[in-house]
Scaffold this active site. Structure first.
Site, PDB file in Angstrom:
ATOM      1  N   LYS A 120     -17.638  -7.856   3.360  1.00 42.00           N
ATOM      2  CA  LYS A 120     -17.886  -8.082   1.936  1.00 42.00           C
ATOM      3  C   LYS A 120     -19.281  -8.671   1.720  1.00 42.00           C
ATOM      4  O   LYS A 120     -20.056  -8.189   0.899  1.00 42.00           O
ATOM      5  CB  LYS A 120     -16.830  -9.029   1.358  1.00 42.00           C
ATOM      6  CG  LYS A 120     -16.877  -9.099  -0.150  1.00 42.00           C
ATOM      7  CD  LYS A 120     -16.260 -10.355  -0.697  1.00 42.00           C
ATOM      8  CE  LYS A 120     -17.185 -11.517  -0.563  1.00 42.00           C
ATOM      9  NZ  LYS A 120     -16.671 -12.777  -1.068  1.00 42.00           N
ATOM     10  N   ASP A 138     -13.994  -7.837  -3.057  1.00 45.60           N
ATOM     11  CA  ASP A 138     -13.574  -9.237  -3.090  1.00 45.60           C
ATOM     12  C   ASP A 138     -12.186  -9.299  -3.726  1.00 45.60           C
ATOM     13  O   ASP A 138     -11.567  -8.268  -3.997  1.00 45.60           O
ATOM     14  CB  ASP A 138     -14.606 -10.103  -3.842  1.00 45.60           C
ATOM     15  CG  ASP A 138     -14.589  -9.839  -5.342  1.00 45.60           C
ATOM     16  OD1 ASP A 138     -13.873  -8.918  -5.794  1.00 45.60           O
ATOM     17  OD2 ASP A 138     -15.278 -10.566  -6.073  1.00 45.60           O
TER      18      ASP A 138
END
Ligand code: SF4
Length: 211
Positions: A120, A138
């Site tokens: 991420k 996320d």
């Protein structure tokens, strides 16, 4: 969901959240990388408060390599998980100086080798610092894309793959911001505002919620 239905949702999200961007403040790729590393388990606002002072004190990767993790801890304490974050940031700065001549690498595989940098974080840096198409997943992206039916919600990696398949590459960078903005505005984890949500017509979950 097919690509046409996804395109309808994306059109609406574009109208609702024009010019989307990260809330993290940064002037260059190194600052963004550090800001994202600090952002785990805290808010972007809190990170911005900390980095405003931090980057004045230590403006370049070379300034970070002279620090011990214990020294850095004092400056980043308010971001939480500061022991791990501090250790990872100092080591990462060292790698960036020694292996990349002080420049943050712009390839996923290289970013993933930096300590404390997961998929991420690496994707956020690629998309926001370099404008390279990426899809950081996320908690908001994961939840909202599942509720809308854009992805199956199996795990973040599969969600990323599914989103990349159903959304054109030219929209990846914007779409991840749209989903974050929607998660913060209407589609919160605990109390989604389905009744007021402009995407209700497209959302099976939302329709169930208001029954
Ligand atoms: Fe989220 Fe409800 Fe909107 Fe669906 S209708 S996207 S569940 S807020």
């Amino acid at each position: 969901m097919n690509k046409n239905e996804a395109a309808e949702i994306l059109k609406l999200l574009d109208k609702m959240y024009p010019n989307p961007r990260t809330d993290l403040l940064f002037n260059n790729s190194f600052e963004l990388l550090i800001a994202v590393m600090l952002s785990a388990q805290t808010t972007d606002k809190q990170v911005n408060r900390v980095t405003e002072k931090l980057f004045k004190k230590y403006p370049t990767p070379w300034d970070f390599i002279n620090l011990t993790p214990e020294e850095l801890e004092k400056d980043i304490k308010k971001c939480g998980l500061f022991r791990n974050k501090s250790r990872n940031i100092v080591t990462t700065a060292n790698i960036i100086v020694q292996e990349y001549n002080g420049k943050v690498p712009d390839r996923l595989e290289q970013l993933l080798k930096l300590p404390g940098v997961g998929r991420k974080t690496a994707s956020v840096v690629l998309a926001n610092a370099f404008g390279i198409p990426a899809f950081p997943v996320d908690t908001h992206v994961y939840r909202v894309s599942y509720r809308l039916g854009l992805a199956g919600g199996k795990n973040p990696l599969v969600t990323e793959k599914e989103l990349k398949e159903i959304i054109p590459e030219s929209l990846w960078n914007k779409a991840h911001h749209w989903l974050i903005a929607h998660g913060r505005t209407f589609c919160s984890a605990r109390r989604p505002q389905c009744q007021e949500c402009p995407l209700l017509d497209y959302c099976k979950n939302g329709k169930k919620n208001i029954l």
